[in-house]
Design an enzyme around this catalytic site. Sequence first.
Site, PDB file in Angstrom:
ATOM      1  N   GLN A  22       0.817  -1.208   0.000  1.00 17.95           N
ATOM      2  CA  GLN A  22       0.000   0.000   0.000  1.00 17.95           C
ATOM      3  C   GLN A  22       0.856   1.266   0.000  1.00 17.95           C
ATOM      4  O   GLN A  22       0.468   2.285  -0.563  1.00 17.95           O
ATOM      5  CB  GLN A  22      -0.941   0.009   1.199  1.00 17.95           C
ATOM      6  CG  GLN A  22      -1.979  -1.093   1.158  1.00 17.95           C
ATOM      7  CD  GLN A  22      -2.769  -1.099  -0.136  1.00 17.95           C
ATOM      8  OE1 GLN A  22      -3.450  -0.142  -0.475  1.00 17.95           O
ATOM      9  NE2 GLN A  22      -2.662  -2.193  -0.880  1.00 17.95           N
ATOM     10  N   HIS A  69       1.497   3.037  -3.348  1.00 17.30           N
ATOM     11  CA  HIS A  69       0.459   3.779  -4.065  1.00 17.30           C
ATOM     12  C   HIS A  69       0.788   5.266  -4.157  1.00 17.30           C
ATOM     13  O   HIS A  69       0.655   5.880  -5.213  1.00 17.30           O
ATOM     14  CB  HIS A  69      -0.887   3.617  -3.347  1.00 17.30           C
ATOM     15  CG  HIS A  69      -1.668   2.431  -3.807  1.00 17.30           C
ATOM     16  ND1 HIS A  69      -2.141   2.289  -5.082  1.00 17.30           N
ATOM     17  CD2 HIS A  69      -2.078   1.318  -3.134  1.00 17.30           C
ATOM     18  CE1 HIS A  69      -2.805   1.156  -5.194  1.00 17.30           C
ATOM     19  NE2 HIS A  69      -2.769   0.540  -4.031  1.00 17.30           N
ATOM     20  N   GLU A 129      -8.390   0.986   6.212  1.00 16.29           N
ATOM     21  CA  GLU A 129      -8.975   0.512   4.955  1.00 16.29           C
ATOM     22  C   GLU A 129      -8.769  -1.002   4.823  1.00 16.29           C
ATOM     23  O   GLU A 129      -9.697  -1.742   4.514  1.00 16.29           O
ATOM     24  CB  GLU A 129      -8.317   1.250   3.790  1.00 16.29           C
ATOM     25  CG  GLU A 129      -8.781   0.819   2.416  1.00 16.29           C
ATOM     26  CD  GLU A 129      -7.966   1.484   1.314  1.00 16.29           C
ATOM     27  OE1 GLU A 129      -8.429   1.433   0.151  1.00 16.29           O
ATOM     28  OE2 GLU A 129      -6.877   2.035   1.585  1.00 16.29           O
ATOM     29  N   HIS A 130      -7.533  -1.447   5.034  1.00 18.92           N
ATOM     30  CA  HIS A 130      -7.194  -2.871   4.962  1.00 18.92           C
ATOM     31  C   HIS A 130      -6.582  -3.297   6.288  1.00 18.92           C
ATOM     32  O   HIS A 130      -5.652  -2.652   6.773  1.00 18.92           O
ATOM     33  CB  HIS A 130      -6.176  -3.153   3.862  1.00 18.92           C
ATOM     34  CG  HIS A 130      -6.514  -2.564   2.526  1.00 18.92           C
ATOM     35  ND1 HIS A 130      -5.911  -1.419   2.040  1.00 18.92           N
ATOM     36  CD2 HIS A 130      -7.400  -2.959   1.578  1.00 18.92           C
ATOM     37  CE1 HIS A 130      -6.403  -1.143   0.843  1.00 18.92           C
ATOM     38  NE2 HIS A 130      -7.302  -2.052   0.536  1.00 18.92           N
ATOM     39  N   ASP A 187      -7.275  -7.008  -3.628  1.00 19.32           N
ATOM     40  CA  ASP A 187      -7.210  -5.975  -4.664  1.00 19.32           C
ATOM     41  C   ASP A 187      -7.570  -6.517  -6.032  1.00 19.32           C
ATOM     42  O   ASP A 187      -8.023  -5.766  -6.901  1.00 19.32           O
ATOM     43  CB  ASP A 187      -5.794  -5.380  -4.723  1.00 19.32           C
ATOM     44  CG  ASP A 187      -5.568  -4.300  -3.684  1.00 19.32           C
ATOM     45  OD1 ASP A 187      -6.557  -3.819  -3.106  1.00 19.32           O
ATOM     46  OD2 ASP A 187      -4.395  -3.951  -3.450  1.00 19.32           O
ATOM     47  N   HIS A 223     -51.871  16.877   8.048  1.00 18.76           N
ATOM     48  CA  HIS A 223     -51.489  15.475   8.202  1.00 18.76           C
ATOM     49  C   HIS A 223     -52.617  14.716   8.918  1.00 18.76           C
ATOM     50  O   HIS A 223     -53.068  13.662   8.461  1.00 18.76           O
ATOM     51  CB  HIS A 223     -50.210  15.355   9.033  1.00 18.76           C
ATOM     52  CG  HIS A 223     -48.943  15.629   8.290  1.00 18.76           C
ATOM     53  ND1 HIS A 223     -48.669  16.853   7.740  1.00 18.76           N
ATOM     54  CD2 HIS A 223     -47.867  14.836   8.033  1.00 18.76           C
ATOM     55  CE1 HIS A 223     -47.466  16.804   7.166  1.00 18.76           C
ATOM     56  NE2 HIS A 223     -46.965  15.593   7.327  1.00 18.76           N
TER      57      HIS A 223
END
Length: 440
Positions: A265, A268, A333-334, A369, A428
């Site tokens: 990661q 990235h 995230e992971h 992934d 109503h």
Amino acid sequence: MLPERGPSKRLDAAAPGFEKDFSDFLGRNRDTDENVDRVVADIIADVRARGDQAVLDYTRKFDWPGAELSNLRLPDAERRTAAARVPPAQREALVFAARRIETFHRALLPRDVDFTDATGTRLGARYRPIDSVGVYVPGGTAAYPSSVLMNIVPAKVAGVQRIVMVVPTPGGVLNPLVMLAAEIAGADEVWRIGRAQGVGALAYGTPSIAPVDKVTGPGNAYVAAAKRRVFGQVGIDLIAGPSEILVVADTLNDPAWIAADLLSQAEHDASSQAILITDDAAFADRVAHAVETELSSMARADIARASWRDNGCIILVPDLAASRPTVDPIPAEHVELAMEAAPAEALAQRIRHAGAIFIGRHTPEAIGDYVAGTNHVLPTSRAARFSGGLGVADFLKRTSLVACTSEALAELGPAALALAEAEGLGAHGRSVSIRLNRRG
């Protein structure tokens, strides 16, 4: 001692002051400090005002000087020609991944609900697909055919009738893998546009591009800002921040395996984050050394090194089995649980906040992934506290159904009248009482 080029932070959960140091670490902003919102607002306003011409002007400026209105939409034949250049092994891998993604997301399809309760009132919920979806796909130096599959395949499973893909093509050059992924997944239209102008065109439409109902897909800071801007006009999936991985690892692991996972990661983006939680300081040292060894031969070493140095962290805890109080506040995230099967499964059951959990030392995050079948579009920046990853439900709308008989209305009406009166909404109440007085 850790190597000199280790991560910026090393924390010990047993040390005095850990809670404050941990909180400070979590509070650091890894999002870009670039002030892009004003630029994006101007671009989207221009697209709304000038339509195709604005899209063309920005495409020429940022991506492709040779762009023309006539070649912004990619002909199907040109897409197929580009896709045909993909080597057989890569083609087979994409088809394999697409089939697994489809199988998993079909299992997630919700079922309609329809029943009659004790009062005789019919209640239900039905799920129907969104009519049209725009999928943003990054182009340029980073091309991700896997993201094409992760966005389009669930939309197809949901039954979306029109899927529009936008992808920047610097210099007009098509990425064969991305084109093949679009072919396999079933994109209905492919446009050679990107950035904020692409998101704006999807949301508001132009004379050439019919607007969509929802925009999904990853992108840079400009794309994220554009999605924020158009939310409300269209739906969006989520605002993607820098990638994250948290690895909980015991000492039985090969340090090189864990180093590779952390860097998977970190490579990235320099703003990405890789965190190791372990219960052994010597093992932490070995992993940090293995990271340096891996970096020496990585193609994206400069990016990964900056990420590990500036945003990485090693956290020592007394007991991995009791590490949930450290895992959940991150919430990544992971999350990889590189442990023996039984303790990994037990910890996975206790973790409440994570985009995706990878259980056992033979389950690297990269499998998710690409080919596990689950979705890799996941919440970042601690958003796993309140949201999950992209899935088939994101391309469906739930509509509630209510049907009362006269007898059922007689049962429900008095409570509705009391609440309408309490809220001061006379019409109503009248809409109920007028029926109660004329039953049968």
